[in-house]
Design a protein around this motif. Sequence first.
Motif, mmCIF file in Angstrom:
data_model
loop_
_atom_site.group_PDB
_atom_site.id
_atom_site.type_symbol
_atom_site.label_atom_id
_atom_site.label_comp_id
_atom_site.label_asym_id
_atom_site.label_seq_id
_atom_site.Cartn_x
_atom_site.Cartn_y
_atom_site.Cartn_z
ATOM 1 N N LEU A 1 0.778 -1.288 -0.021
ATOM 2 C CA LEU A 1 0.172 -0.069 0.052
ATOM 3 C C LEU A 1 0.859 1.304 -0.230
ATOM 4 C CD1 LEU A 1 -2.577 -1.193 2.583
ATOM 5 C CD2 LEU A 1 -3.076 -0.723 0.061
ATOM 6 N N LEU A 2 2.001 1.330 -0.690
ATOM 7 C CA LEU A 2 2.913 2.196 -0.753
ATOM 8 C C LEU A 2 2.574 2.938 -2.030
ATOM 9 C CD1 LEU A 2 6.052 0.760 0.653
ATOM 10 C CD2 LEU A 2 4.268 1.953 2.045
ATOM 11 N N ASP A 3 1.800 2.810 -2.690
ATOM 12 C CA ASP A 3 1.297 3.601 -3.866
ATOM 13 C C ASP A 3 0.491 5.012 -3.712
ATOM 14 O OD1 ASP A 3 -0.971 2.341 -3.273
ATOM 15 O OD2 ASP A 3 -1.221 1.816 -5.188
ATOM 16 N N ARG A 4 0.335 5.762 -4.580
ATOM 17 C CA ARG A 4 -0.571 6.975 -4.225
ATOM 18 C C ARG A 4 -2.033 6.427 -4.272
ATOM 19 N NH1 ARG A 4 1.717 11.713 -7.770
ATOM 20 N NH2 ARG A 4 3.630 11.573 -7.046
ATOM 21 N N GLY A 5 -2.860 6.296 -3.001
ATOM 22 C CA GLY A 5 -3.926 6.118 -2.601
ATOM 23 C C GLY A 5 -4.672 7.093 -2.170
ATOM 24 N N HIS A 6 -5.454 7.019 -1.188
ATOM 25 C CA HIS A 6 -6.666 7.984 -0.470
ATOM 26 C C HIS A 6 -5.688 8.688 0.655
ATOM 27 C CE1 HIS A 6 -9.857 6.520 -2.554
ATOM 28 N NE2 HIS A 6 -9.403 5.198 -2.458
ATOM 29 N N LEU A 7 -4.394 8.386 0.897
ATOM 30 C CA LEU A 7 -3.538 8.971 2.009
ATOM 31 C C LEU A 7 -2.408 9.846 1.380
ATOM 32 C CD1 LEU A 7 -3.586 5.772 4.274
ATOM 33 C CD2 LEU A 7 -5.352 7.777 4.291
ATOM 34 N N THR A 8 -2.200 10.870 2.095
ATOM 35 C CA THR A 8 -0.944 11.559 1.888
ATOM 36 C C THR A 8 0.365 10.563 2.195
ATOM 37 O OG1 THR A 8 -0.597 12.624 3.793
ATOM 38 C CG2 THR A 8 -1.922 13.832 2.095
ATOM 39 N N ILE A 9 1.543 10.785 1.897
ATOM 40 C CA ILE A 9 2.636 10.118 2.376
ATOM 41 C C ILE A 9 2.896 10.307 3.684
ATOM 42 C CG2 ILE A 9 4.483 11.939 1.708
ATOM 43 C CD1 ILE A 9 6.533 9.649 1.363
ATOM 44 N N ARG A 10 2.503 11.429 4.367
ATOM 45 C CA ARG A 10 2.623 11.828 5.938
ATOM 46 C C ARG A 10 1.721 11.004 6.635
ATOM 47 N NH1 ARG A 10 4.395 15.574 9.310
ATOM 48 N NH2 ARG A 10 3.325 16.161 11.001
ATOM 49 N N PHE B 1 11.448 7.143 4.626
ATOM 50 C CA PHE B 1 10.512 8.148 4.264
ATOM 51 C C PHE B 1 10.050 9.271 5.104
ATOM 52 C CE2 PHE B 1 9.032 3.826 2.385
ATOM 53 C CZ PHE B 1 8.924 4.329 0.958
ATOM 54 N N ALA B 2 10.718 9.217 6.189
ATOM 55 C CA ALA B 2 10.460 10.426 7.245
ATOM 56 C C ALA B 2 10.697 11.818 6.702
ATOM 57 C CB ALA B 2 10.940 10.322 8.628
ATOM 58 N N LEU C 1 8.187 14.521 8.548
ATOM 59 C CA LEU C 1 8.352 14.272 10.011
ATOM 60 C C LEU C 1 9.513 14.631 10.870
ATOM 61 C CD1 LEU C 1 6.876 10.423 9.848
ATOM 62 C CD2 LEU C 1 5.587 12.585 10.625
ATOM 63 N N THR C 2 9.524 15.806 11.748
ATOM 64 C CA THR C 2 10.512 16.127 12.365
ATOM 65 C C THR C 2 11.025 15.096 13.325
ATOM 66 O OG1 THR C 2 9.227 16.727 14.345
ATOM 67 C CG2 THR C 2 9.488 18.230 12.355
ATOM 68 N N GLU C 3 12.395 15.159 13.961
ATOM 69 C CA GLU C 3 12.897 14.370 14.852
ATOM 70 C C GLU C 3 12.158 14.220 16.023
ATOM 71 O OE1 GLU C 3 15.436 12.385 14.689
ATOM 72 O OE2 GLU C 3 15.548 12.623 12.483
ATOM 73 N N ASP C 4 11.386 15.225 16.494
ATOM 74 C CA ASP C 4 10.496 14.927 17.814
ATOM 75 C C ASP C 4 9.538 14.315 17.458
ATOM 76 O OD1 ASP C 4 12.196 16.567 19.282
ATOM 77 O OD2 ASP C 4 11.095 18.468 19.188
#
Length: 186
Positions: free
Chosen positions: A57-66, A92-93, A98-101
């Motif tokens: 499910l790592l393709d472009r679906g209904h969710l953003t990468i975030r 991917f972070a 995504l920040t370190e925190d």
Amino acid sequence: MTRYKNRSARIAPASPPLPAEIQQAIDAVMHGRPPLVLFTTLARDRRLFFKFFNSGLLDRGHLTIRQREIVIDRVTAACGAEYEWGVHVTTFAAKAGLTEDQITSLTIGTPEDEGWDDGDRVLIRFCDSLHRNCTVDDDLWAELSSYHSDEAILELLMLAGAYRTVSYLVNALRLPLEDGARAFPT
């Protein structure tokens, strides 16, 4: 968060050369990088490899990468799957913003930690609920529905479940961390 104590896999990866169709599938995902140990271990059995590989499910679906990475990182951290968590955070972070925190929070924090917006917090609570109870109560469902379509919620459920399965695999196989992949924060 517990760390892997044993760096030796219980089942050895398939020996190269891999069958051409498996190698092609891996190459399409790895873009010239060495294959992940998880992939080469599953390559021992063509049927299992493709059952696993084709359910991605790592393709472009209904969710953003975030959104996708918040779910994957939270699920794999909750399951203690340092191998898969490390692969995703390393790969991917940054792309997910995504920040370190936030990475630390997803691993050992709570949805109430600073740095999350309300939509992110709902995703974290969603993952925590599934991990604890294997379901989502009506209040959380309503909150989730205010941010996501029905189709996106189906994808979220499938994504969380898929990465729980991946966590079972990498933990039970005791896969060593990939070279250059991050380890859980201490």
